[in-house]
Design a protein around this motif. Structure first.
Motif, PDB file in Angstrom:
ATOM      1  N   ASP A  34      -5.943 -10.017   4.829  1.00  0.00           N
ATOM      2  CA  ASP A  34      -5.747  -8.504   5.162  1.00  0.00           C
ATOM      3  C   ASP A  34      -6.433  -7.825   6.096  1.00  0.00           C
ATOM      4  OD1 ASP A  34      -3.919  -6.506   4.585  1.00  0.00           O
ATOM      5  OD2 ASP A  34      -5.287  -5.335   3.513  1.00  0.00           O
ATOM      6  N   HIS A  38      -1.164  -8.716  -2.164  1.00  0.00           N
ATOM      7  CA  HIS A  38      -2.323  -8.576  -2.553  1.00  0.00           C
ATOM      8  C   HIS A  38      -2.397  -8.684  -4.224  1.00  0.00           C
ATOM      9  CE1 HIS A  38      -2.974  -6.846   1.187  1.00  0.00           C
ATOM     10  NE2 HIS A  38      -2.189  -5.539   0.982  1.00  0.00           N
ATOM     11  N   HIS A  45      -3.058  -8.652   9.654  1.00  0.00           N
ATOM     12  CA  HIS A  45      -2.242  -7.539  10.583  1.00  0.00           C
ATOM     13  C   HIS A  45      -2.851  -7.918  11.856  1.00  0.00           C
ATOM     14  CE1 HIS A  45      -0.656  -5.276   7.109  1.00  0.00           C
ATOM     15  NE2 HIS A  45      -1.970  -5.669   6.543  1.00  0.00           N
ATOM     16  N   LYS A  73       8.870  -5.720   4.517  1.00  0.00           N
ATOM     17  CA  LYS A  73       7.628  -5.173   3.628  1.00  0.00           C
ATOM     18  C   LYS A  73       8.151  -3.809   3.015  1.00  0.00           C
ATOM     19  CE  LYS A  73       3.145  -4.537   2.875  1.00  0.00           C
ATOM     20  NZ  LYS A  73       2.206  -4.526   4.063  1.00  0.00           N
ATOM     21  N   ALA A 101       1.821  -8.662   8.512  1.00  0.00           N
ATOM     22  CA  ALA A 101       2.133  -8.367   7.023  1.00  0.00           C
ATOM     23  C   ALA A 101       2.723  -7.078   7.037  1.00  0.00           C
ATOM     24  CB  ALA A 101       1.033  -8.310   5.956  1.00  0.00           C
ATOM     25  N   HIS A 145      -1.603 -13.165   4.639  1.00  0.00           N
ATOM     26  CA  HIS A 145      -1.540 -11.620   4.626  1.00  0.00           C
ATOM     27  C   HIS A 145      -2.610 -11.010   5.651  1.00  0.00           C
ATOM     28  CE1 HIS A 145      -0.105  -7.488   2.998  1.00  0.00           C
ATOM     29  NE2 HIS A 145      -1.273  -7.234   3.867  1.00  0.00           N
TER      30      HIS A 145
END
Ligand SMILES: [Zn+2]
Length: 552
Positions: free
Chosen positions: A453, A391, A93, A307, A252, A91
């Motif tokens: 993340d 998460h 970006h 998502k 993600a 996960h």
């Protein structure tokens, strides 16, 4: 294929056939004299691998593998160095972060005056009227002990609209001109799921805007990136990830533009990690209409889950909790989408064969998301939906049991304890024993992953190992010691579990004959390292699909 044969079994038997020609194939490259930790139960440690095109042709002892070599073939002596499967960041970006690194001011700085100086410098080079944009600002990492104020921003950037994203991505800070351009004034009401902050004494705007209220800026800031900029962003972040040993990453919060950027970067030879590209729910209708679903693509660019977002963030203390934040008795965090909205979008995607990944941090957020998933499976059962809980930070025994029963996949933050230690006090020592709960997940047989993340978290896999194994921050504070796992478990979480989360466990995540040749060569052996120095282990080389993507 009759109904008794699942699609996966059918694909499995195809794989067996395609392996056959490989048997007669000659390797192009042999890596030998290594300490190869394969993450394969059948053959956990090897000395050498033979690689043909983008796959492992053989994995075994030096003598066995070297015997396959034709004269003149390239051989690399690893000098006893440790090799692991390439890391999978489940996960992150990356494409969007790459674009930010191209255009925005990196505000990962340690004082408000340093942030101001960086913004001032950018403003001086920015044509009048255009936005000055910043990212990776973190209110808990500046020495000032207070957040950035509207006055700070007006002083640094008086003549341009300014918009600074918090590292967590759920709040932004704007100057006066920026707020005005976004159409926000003192009387603007909070939109559903969002908050426009005011000074509690004067009632004036503070410059801080949270969650869905950020949409005001999305409309005001022109998105004038060219198609080439998006490709350049992927190229830039590719190099950053490869340097740390990452060979696969999930985008993600992706969208069709990211998907195109990935394809462009793959075609130009600039994509150095395998992308599993989630699609934000706002684009799901168009994607379903195009006839595509999760799994579509190839080993480099693949469509991931749809998502959804249930609640707020951990680093910015907006996750929805059943018990309020420490010292803030009325603050339970926020819910971003309603349960009904999650269900409506979820059902659409579920029926169309999409995997679903829902951002759920707090125990209330996770409970809500599980209720939606349970309802989808009850009403329209699907084989192996691999629902994901993005998460999945704060758990309890009931949530663990339901995650296990559903076969769902949590992607807890891997580097937060180490890197974001200063935020842990908002949750309190007791609660930390139930957060980023890898010990609980693994003990229950749940296949949790490694996940950065990034930008909110750091993506360095060796930092993830240290954080997960020691549960200790950079200042030596231990947070949630009950959730410690072993180094071997942390490697598994960061490799084969990540492959499972994208339905690719037969393709990657371990060093086995027939799998993609994705690996990392380390300067020291993490299994023999003092856990408190894991983060200092150097990455010497990274390989994805038989090609070196990083060499030190
Ligand atoms: Zn995220």
């Amino acid at each position: 294929m009759n109904d008794g044969t699942t699609r996966r079994e059918f694909l499995g038997s195809l794989a067996a056939f395609t392996l056959f020609p490989l048997e007669q194939e000659k390797p192009e490259l042999i890596l030998h004299n290594g300490h190869i930790v394969t993450m394969s139960a059948a053959n956990p440690v090897a000395e050498a691998v033979a690689i043909s095109r983008d796959r492992f042709l053989a994995v075994g002892k030096n003598t066995e593998v070297i015997n396959l070599a034709a004269p003149g073939i390239r051989k690399i002596d690893l000098g006893g160095k440790t090799v692991l499967p390439g890391f999978i960041d489940a996960h992150s970006h990356p494409a969007q972060a790459g674009l930010s690194h191209l255009r925005m001011v990196d505000c990962d700085l340690r004082s408000i005056s340093a942030v101001q100086a960086a913004l001032r410098e950018r403003a001086a080079k920015t044509p009048a009227g255009e936005w000055v944009l910043g990212f990776k600002y973190d209110d808990t990492k500046t020495e000032d002990g207070r957040p950035l104020s509207i006055a700070d921003l007006d002083a640094a950037v008086p003549d341009h609209p300014a918009h600074i994203e918090h590292r967590g991505g759920h709040t932004v800070y704007a100057n006066s001109l920026g707020l005005r351009k976004a159409g926000i004034d003192e009387k603007t009401p909070d939109p559903p799921g969002g908050k426009i902050d005011h000074d509690p004494v004067t009632g004036k705007l503070s410059g801080r805007v949270a969650e869905s209220a950020q949409d005001f800026f999305d409309k005001a800031i022109p998105h004038n990136f060219t198609r080439d900029d998006h490709r350049e962003g992927v190229k830039l972040i590719s190099k950053m990830l490869a340097k740390t040993g990452i060979t696969s990453a999930t985008e993600a919060q992706g969208n069709p533009t990211d998907l195109r950027a990935y394809q462009d970067a793959r075609d130009s030879g600039d994509l150095l990690y395998r992308a599993y590209c989630f699609i934000n729910y706002r684009f799901i209708d168009a994607m379903i209409e195009a006839g595509v679903r999760t799994g579509f693509g190839d080993e480099w660019v693949r469509l991931g889950a749809m998502k959804l977002v249930c609640d707020g963030s951990i680093s910015e203390r907006t996750a929805r909790l059943s018990v309020p934040y420490e010292g803030r008795p009325n603050d339970f965090g926020i819910l971003v989408m309603t349960e009904e909205e999650l269900y409506t979008y979820g059902r659409k995607a579920h029926l169309a064969g999409w995997q679903i990944g829902t951002h759920a941090n707090g125990d209330v957020g996770i409970d809500t998301t599980l209720r939606v998933y349970e309802r989808l499976q009850r009403e329209d059962p699907r084989h192996d939906p691999r629902f994901r809980l993005e998460h999945c930070t704060l758990i309890n025994d009931d949530l663990i049991a339901r995650i296990k029963a559903l076969g769902a996949i949590p992607t807890p933050f891997s580097t937060y304890v180490y890197y974001h230690g200063e935020k842990m006090r908002y949750y309190g020592a007791e609660r930390l024993n139930h957060m980023f709960a890898l010990r609980s997940f693994l003990d229950a047989g749940i296949r949790a992953t490694q996940a950065s993340d990034y930008p909110p978290g750091e993506f360095i896999p060796m930092m993830a190992l240290q954080s997960e194994v020691t549960r200790t921050d950079t200042k030596g504070n231990v947070w949630g010691p009950h959730q410690k796992i072993t180094v071997e478990e942390a490697i598994r979480v960061g490799t084969i579990n990540g492959a499972y989360a994208s339905y690719e466990e037969n393709l990657k995540g371990s060093i086995e004959t027939g799998k993609l040749a994705d690996l990392v060569v380390l300067g020291r052996d993490p299994l023999k390292e003092n856990p408190s120095t894991l983060v200092t282990i150097p990455v010497e080389r990274t390989m994805a699909g038989g090609r070196w993507t990083f060499e030190s």
